[in-house]
Design a protein around this motif. Structure first.
Motif, PDB file in Angstrom:
ATOM      1  N   ILE A   1       7.972  -3.889  -6.205  1.00 54.12           N
ATOM      2  CA  ILE A   1       7.028  -2.832  -5.821  1.00 54.12           C
ATOM      3  C   ILE A   1       6.034  -3.369  -4.798  1.00 54.12           C
ATOM      4  CG2 ILE A   1       5.122  -1.376  -6.634  1.00 54.12           C
ATOM      5  CD1 ILE A   1       6.690  -1.103  -9.284  1.00 54.12           C
TER       6      ILE A   1
ATOM      7  N   SER B   1       6.875  -3.271  -1.084  1.00 55.01           N
ATOM      8  CA  SER B   1       6.827  -2.000  -0.359  1.00 55.01           C
ATOM      9  C   SER B   1       5.465  -1.840   0.294  1.00 55.01           C
ATOM     10  CB  SER B   1       7.070  -0.830  -1.314  1.00 55.01           C
ATOM     11  OG  SER B   1       8.339  -0.937  -1.897  1.00 55.01           O
TER      12      SER B   1
ATOM     13  N   GLU C   1       6.872   4.709  -0.659  1.00 49.79           N
ATOM     14  CA  GLU C   1       8.084   4.148  -0.065  1.00 49.79           C
ATOM     15  C   GLU C   1       8.884   3.305  -1.055  1.00 49.79           C
ATOM     16  OE1 GLU C   1       7.000   1.999   3.427  1.00 49.79           O
ATOM     17  OE2 GLU C   1       6.118   3.741   4.387  1.00 49.79           O
ATOM     18  N   VAL C   2       8.450   3.238  -2.296  1.00 50.56           N
ATOM     19  CA  VAL C   2       9.136   2.421  -3.287  1.00 50.56           C
ATOM     20  C   VAL C   2      10.487   3.043  -3.621  1.00 50.56           C
ATOM     21  CG1 VAL C   2       9.062   1.568  -5.660  1.00 50.56           C
ATOM     22  CG2 VAL C   2       6.984   1.567  -4.285  1.00 50.56           C
ATOM     23  N   ASN C   3      11.533   2.241  -3.534  1.00 51.26           N
ATOM     24  CA  ASN C   3      12.866   2.677  -3.933  1.00 51.26           C
ATOM     25  C   ASN C   3      13.010   2.318  -5.410  1.00 51.26           C
ATOM     26  OD1 ASN C   3      15.601   2.912  -4.509  1.00 51.26           O
ATOM     27  ND2 ASN C   3      16.218   2.277  -2.451  1.00 51.26           N
ATOM     28  N   TRP C   4      12.805   3.311  -6.280  1.00 49.99           N
ATOM     29  CA  TRP C   4      12.757   3.057  -7.716  1.00 49.99           C
ATOM     30  C   TRP C   4      14.094   2.598  -8.282  1.00 49.99           C
ATOM     31  CZ3 TRP C   4       8.317   2.091  -9.714  1.00 49.99           C
ATOM     32  CH2 TRP C   4       7.183   2.621  -9.119  1.00 49.99           C
TER      33      TRP C   4
ATOM     34  N   THR D   1      16.151   0.586  -6.765  1.00 51.23           N
ATOM     35  CA  THR D   1      16.176  -0.848  -6.476  1.00 51.23           C
ATOM     36  C   THR D   1      15.246  -1.604  -7.411  1.00 51.23           C
ATOM     37  OG1 THR D   1      16.678  -0.416  -4.152  1.00 51.23           O
ATOM     38  CG2 THR D   1      15.760  -2.577  -4.685  1.00 51.23           C
TER      39      THR D   1
END
Length: 66
Positions: free
Chosen positions: A27, A30, A35-38, A40
């Motif tokens: 986290i 990012s 923009e967090v790719n949850w 991932t």
């Protein structure tokens, strides 16, 4: 290893801590929370927790062998 319950508890705690630490790191990489790719984040945390459990098979200092 005779005390499986103690080992499982200690290994589980380590894996949970590793999961949380990995998620915080991913986290933090990012730029913005939006923009967090949850997917991932969760998959990285799960992989780290699994590796922690597998590493714990070699032994844990919290669980003393008799």
């Amino acid at each position: 290893m005779k005390n499986w319950k103690l080992w499982l508890k200690a290994a589980g705690i380590r894996a949970l801590k590793t999961f949380a630490q990995t998620m915080v790191g991913v986290i933090g990489a990012s730029a913005l929370i939006s923009e967090v790719n949850w997917q991932t984040v969760l998959s990285s945390g799960a992989l780290a927790a699994l590796l922690s459990l597998l590493t714990s098979v070699a032994g844990l200092p919290e669980v003393k062998e008799e």
